[in-house]
Design a protein around this motif. Structure first.
Motif, PDB file in Angstrom:
ATOM      1  N   PHE A  99       0.851  -1.195   0.000  1.00 44.50           N
ATOM      2  CA  PHE A  99       0.000   0.000   0.000  1.00 44.50           C
ATOM      3  C   PHE A  99       0.881   1.239   0.000  1.00 44.50           C
ATOM      4  O   PHE A  99       2.045   1.204   0.425  1.00 44.50           O
ATOM      5  CB  PHE A  99      -1.023  -0.003   1.156  1.00 44.50           C
ATOM      6  N   HIS A 100       0.352   2.306  -0.535  1.00 49.48           N
ATOM      7  CA  HIS A 100       1.101   3.552  -0.702  1.00 49.48           C
ATOM      8  C   HIS A 100       0.080   4.673  -0.801  1.00 49.48           C
ATOM      9  O   HIS A 100      -1.116   4.432  -0.705  1.00 49.48           O
ATOM     10  CB  HIS A 100       1.988   3.484  -1.971  1.00 49.48           C
ATOM     11  N   CYS A 101       0.592   5.871  -1.097  1.00 46.30           N
ATOM     12  CA  CYS A 101      -0.283   7.013  -1.005  1.00 46.30           C
ATOM     13  C   CYS A 101       0.088   8.080  -2.042  1.00 46.30           C
ATOM     14  O   CYS A 101       1.231   8.092  -2.531  1.00 46.30           O
ATOM     15  CB  CYS A 101      -0.083   7.541   0.410  1.00 46.30           C
ATOM     16  N   HIS A 102      -0.879   8.925  -2.388  1.00 47.59           N
ATOM     17  CA  HIS A 102      -0.632  10.070  -3.285  1.00 47.59           C
ATOM     18  C   HIS A 102      -1.109  11.327  -2.577  1.00 47.59           C
ATOM     19  O   HIS A 102      -2.094  11.284  -1.837  1.00 47.59           O
ATOM     20  CB  HIS A 102      -1.396   9.875  -4.601  1.00 47.59           C
ATOM     21  N   TRP A 103      -0.390  12.435  -2.796  1.00 50.81           N
ATOM     22  CA  TRP A 103      -0.751  13.677  -2.128  1.00 50.81           C
ATOM     23  C   TRP A 103      -0.359  14.866  -2.992  1.00 50.81           C
ATOM     24  O   TRP A 103       0.218  14.696  -4.069  1.00 50.81           O
ATOM     25  CB  TRP A 103      -0.085  13.776  -0.740  1.00 50.81           C
ATOM     26  N   SER A 111      -5.514  13.961  -4.263  1.00 56.73           N
ATOM     27  CA  SER A 111      -6.066  12.656  -4.650  1.00 56.73           C
ATOM     28  C   SER A 111      -5.870  12.450  -6.148  1.00 56.73           C
ATOM     29  O   SER A 111      -5.617  13.408  -6.899  1.00 56.73           O
ATOM     30  CB  SER A 111      -7.554  12.570  -4.294  1.00 56.73           C
ATOM     31  N   GLU A 112      -5.957  11.197  -6.555  1.00 59.69           N
ATOM     32  CA  GLU A 112      -5.837  10.891  -7.993  1.00 59.69           C
ATOM     33  C   GLU A 112      -7.246  10.874  -8.603  1.00 59.69           C
ATOM     34  O   GLU A 112      -7.532  11.620  -9.548  1.00 59.69           O
ATOM     35  CB  GLU A 112      -5.126   9.545  -8.179  1.00 59.69           C
ATOM     36  N   HIS A 113      -8.120  10.059  -8.036  1.00 63.69           N
ATOM     37  CA  HIS A 113      -9.521  10.139  -8.462  1.00 63.69           C
ATOM     38  C   HIS A 113     -10.120  11.436  -7.919  1.00 63.69           C
ATOM     39  O   HIS A 113      -9.686  11.937  -6.877  1.00 63.69           O
ATOM     40  CB  HIS A 113     -10.292   8.924  -7.951  1.00 63.69           C
ATOM     41  N   LEU A 124      -5.116   6.920  -0.538  1.00 68.45           N
ATOM     42  CA  LEU A 124      -4.376   5.719  -0.158  1.00 68.45           C
ATOM     43  C   LEU A 124      -4.750   4.608  -1.130  1.00 68.45           C
ATOM     44  O   LEU A 124      -5.920   4.462  -1.500  1.00 68.45           O
ATOM     45  CB  LEU A 124      -4.775   5.317   1.269  1.00 68.45           C
ATOM     46  N   HIS A 125      -3.769   3.844  -1.583  1.00 64.88           N
ATOM     47  CA  HIS A 125      -4.021   2.709  -2.475  1.00 64.88           C
ATOM     48  C   HIS A 125      -3.564   1.410  -1.817  1.00 64.88           C
ATOM     49  O   HIS A 125      -2.394   1.268  -1.452  1.00 64.88           O
ATOM     50  CB  HIS A 125      -3.273   2.913  -3.802  1.00 64.88           C
ATOM     51  N   LEU A 126      -4.509   0.493  -1.652  1.00 66.96           N
ATOM     52  CA  LEU A 126      -4.200  -0.860  -1.143  1.00 66.96           C
ATOM     53  C   LEU A 126      -4.235  -1.780  -2.371  1.00 66.96           C
ATOM     54  O   LEU A 126      -5.288  -1.991  -2.963  1.00 66.96           O
ATOM     55  CB  LEU A 126      -5.248  -1.281  -0.108  1.00 66.96           C
ATOM     56  N   LEU A 206      -2.728   1.106 -13.741  1.00 62.03           N
ATOM     57  CA  LEU A 206      -1.791   1.675 -12.779  1.00 62.03           C
ATOM     58  C   LEU A 206      -1.749   3.176 -13.060  1.00 62.03           C
ATOM     59  O   LEU A 206      -1.802   3.592 -14.224  1.00 62.03           O
ATOM     60  CB  LEU A 206      -0.396   1.081 -12.994  1.00 62.03           C
ATOM     61  N   THR A 207      -1.653   3.996 -12.022  1.00 62.24           N
ATOM     62  CA  THR A 207      -1.680   5.458 -12.239  1.00 62.24           C
ATOM     63  C   THR A 207      -0.265   6.038 -12.367  1.00 62.24           C
ATOM     64  O   THR A 207      -0.094   7.252 -12.426  1.00 62.24           O
ATOM     65  CB  THR A 207      -2.380   6.180 -11.073  1.00 62.24           C
ATOM     66  N   THR A 208       0.741   5.147 -12.381  1.00 63.92           N
ATOM     67  CA  THR A 208       2.101   5.615 -12.668  1.00 63.92           C
ATOM     68  C   THR A 208       2.681   4.689 -13.732  1.00 63.92           C
ATOM     69  O   THR A 208       2.181   3.577 -13.930  1.00 63.92           O
ATOM     70  CB  THR A 208       3.025   5.524 -11.428  1.00 63.92           C
TER      71      THR A 208
HETATM   72 ZN    ZN Z   1      -1.250   4.596  -6.220  1.00 66.93          ZN
END
Ligand code: ZN
Ligand code: LC8
Length: 268
Positions: A99-103, A111-113, A124-126, A206-208
Motif C-alpha cells: 500500500f502507498h499514497c498520493h498527495w 487525490s488521484e480520483h 491511499l491505495h491498497l 496503474l496510475t504511474t
Molecule cells: Zn497509487
C-alpha cells in the motif's frame, strides 16, 4: 539509451510528468487509464454488485518494510493470508501486495480520483493481485483482471489518524530515495478503510508508469481523516538519493478520460 534515461526519470514535473509519460510508456495513452473523475450522476448502481458483497480479510503485521521510492512512500505487505473477493471481482481471490499514497502541494489537491471534479487532500491505495489466476504479482500486472486496488480518500481534519501516524513516525528514517526501514508497530490494513463501505468501481490502470491496464478499481465513497501535520510530513520526503533536496510535494496523476467505460457504484 533515451528510454533508460526517461524510464529512470519519470515524475510529476512539466518535463517528465503525466503529459509526457506516453512517449516512453505507450500504455499511458490507452483507453482504460486511471485515475478518472467520478461523475456521480452517471454511476450506475449495478444490482449484481449488491448481491456479491465485497469482502476482505487482512492479517495484522508488524515489522513491515516501508521504503522511499522517490515518488512517495510504499509499504510492502505481501499477505498470503489476506483475501479480497466478491463485488466486481467475480470468483477470483485477490491478495494484498503493498500500500502507498498520493498527495499534493497543498491539501486542496492530492487525490488521484476526483468526485464530480472535487479533489481530496490525498488518496491511499491498497494494491492486491489475483492469486486465483496468476502465479505472481508481476505476472498479474500483465493481465486485465490482474490487480484490484482499493482507493481511500483523505480529508483533512483535527483528529490525527493513528494508523497513518505509524507510517509518519518512520518517515524521518527514509528521507531519501532508496532508503527503507521496518515499521515496528502492528499494522492492520482494515483500519485504513472508512466505516461506510459504499464504493465506485471501474476498469482502469496503474496510475504511474508503466500504466499497465490491469486494475479493477474500487474507490470508497467515504474519506478517512488525516491531519495537515501528517500530510506535511509526507511532503518532507526527498525524491533524490543524495544531499540535493527535492521534496516529494506532489505525486498524483490528473484524471484521464473515462471514455465508454462503465462506472458502477455499490452502496454497501
Ligand atoms: Zn497509487
Ligand atoms: N498507483 S497504483 O496503485 O495504480 C500503482 C502504480 C504502479 C505500481 N507499480 C509499478 C509497476 C507494476 C508493475 C510494474 O511496475 C503499483 N504497484 O506495483 O502496486 C501500483
Amino acid at each position: 539509451t533515451r528510454a533508460r534515461v526517461m524510464a529512470a526519470e519519470w515524475g510529476y514535473s512539466p518535463t517528465n510528468g503525466p503529459d509526457v509519460w506516453a512517449r516512453l510508456f505507450p500504455q499511458a495513452g490507452g483507453a482504460r487509464q486511471s485515475p478518472v473523475d467520478i461523475c456521480t450522476s452517471i454511476a450506475s448502481s449495478d444490482s449484481n454488485l449488491e448481491m456479491k458483497k465485497l469482502t476482505f480479510a487482512y492479517e495484522s503485521q508488524s515489522d513491515l518494510r516501508i521504503l522511499n521510492t522517490g515518488h512517495g512512500w510504499k509499504v510492502e505487505a505481501p499477505q498470503s493470508g489476506s483475501r479480497l473477493e466478491g463485488g466486481p471481482l467475480g470468483e477470483d481471490i485477490y491478495q494484498l501486495e503493498q500500500f502507498h499514497c498520493h498527495w499534493g502541494e497543498t491539501s486542496a489537491e492530492g487525490s488521484e480520483h476526483t468526485v464530480d471534479g472535487r479533489a481530496y487532500a490525498g488518496e491511499l491505495h491498497l494494491v492486491h493481485w489475483n492469486t486465483t489466476k496468476y502465479q505472481s504479482f508481476a505476472e498479474a500486472a500483465q493481465h486485465p483482471d490482474g490487480l484490484a486496488v482499493l482507493g481511500v480518500f483523505f480529508d483533512v481534519g483535527n483528529e490525527s489518524n493513528d494508523e497513518i501516524e505509524k507510517i509518519v513516525s518512520t518517515l524521518s528514517e527514509i528521507k531519501f530515495k532508496g532508503q527503507f526501514t521496518d515499521i515496528p508497530d502492528v499494522i492492520d490494513p482494515t483500519t485504513f478503510l472508512p466505516s461506510g463501505l459504499g464504493y465506485w468501481t471501474y476498469l482502469g490502470s496503474l496510475t504511474t508508469p508503466p500504466c499497465n491496464e490491469c486494475v479493477i478499481w474500487i474507490v470508497y465513497k467515504e474519506p478517512i481523516t488525516v491531519t495537515e501535520e501528517q500530510l506535511v510530513q509526507f511532503r518532507c520526503l526527498s525524491a533524490c538519493s543524495g544531499e540535493a533536496e527535492e521534496f516529494i510535494v506532489k505525486n498524483y496523476r490528473p484524471p484521464q478520460p473515462l471514455g465508454n467505460r462503465a462506472l458502477r457504484e455499490c452502496n454497501a
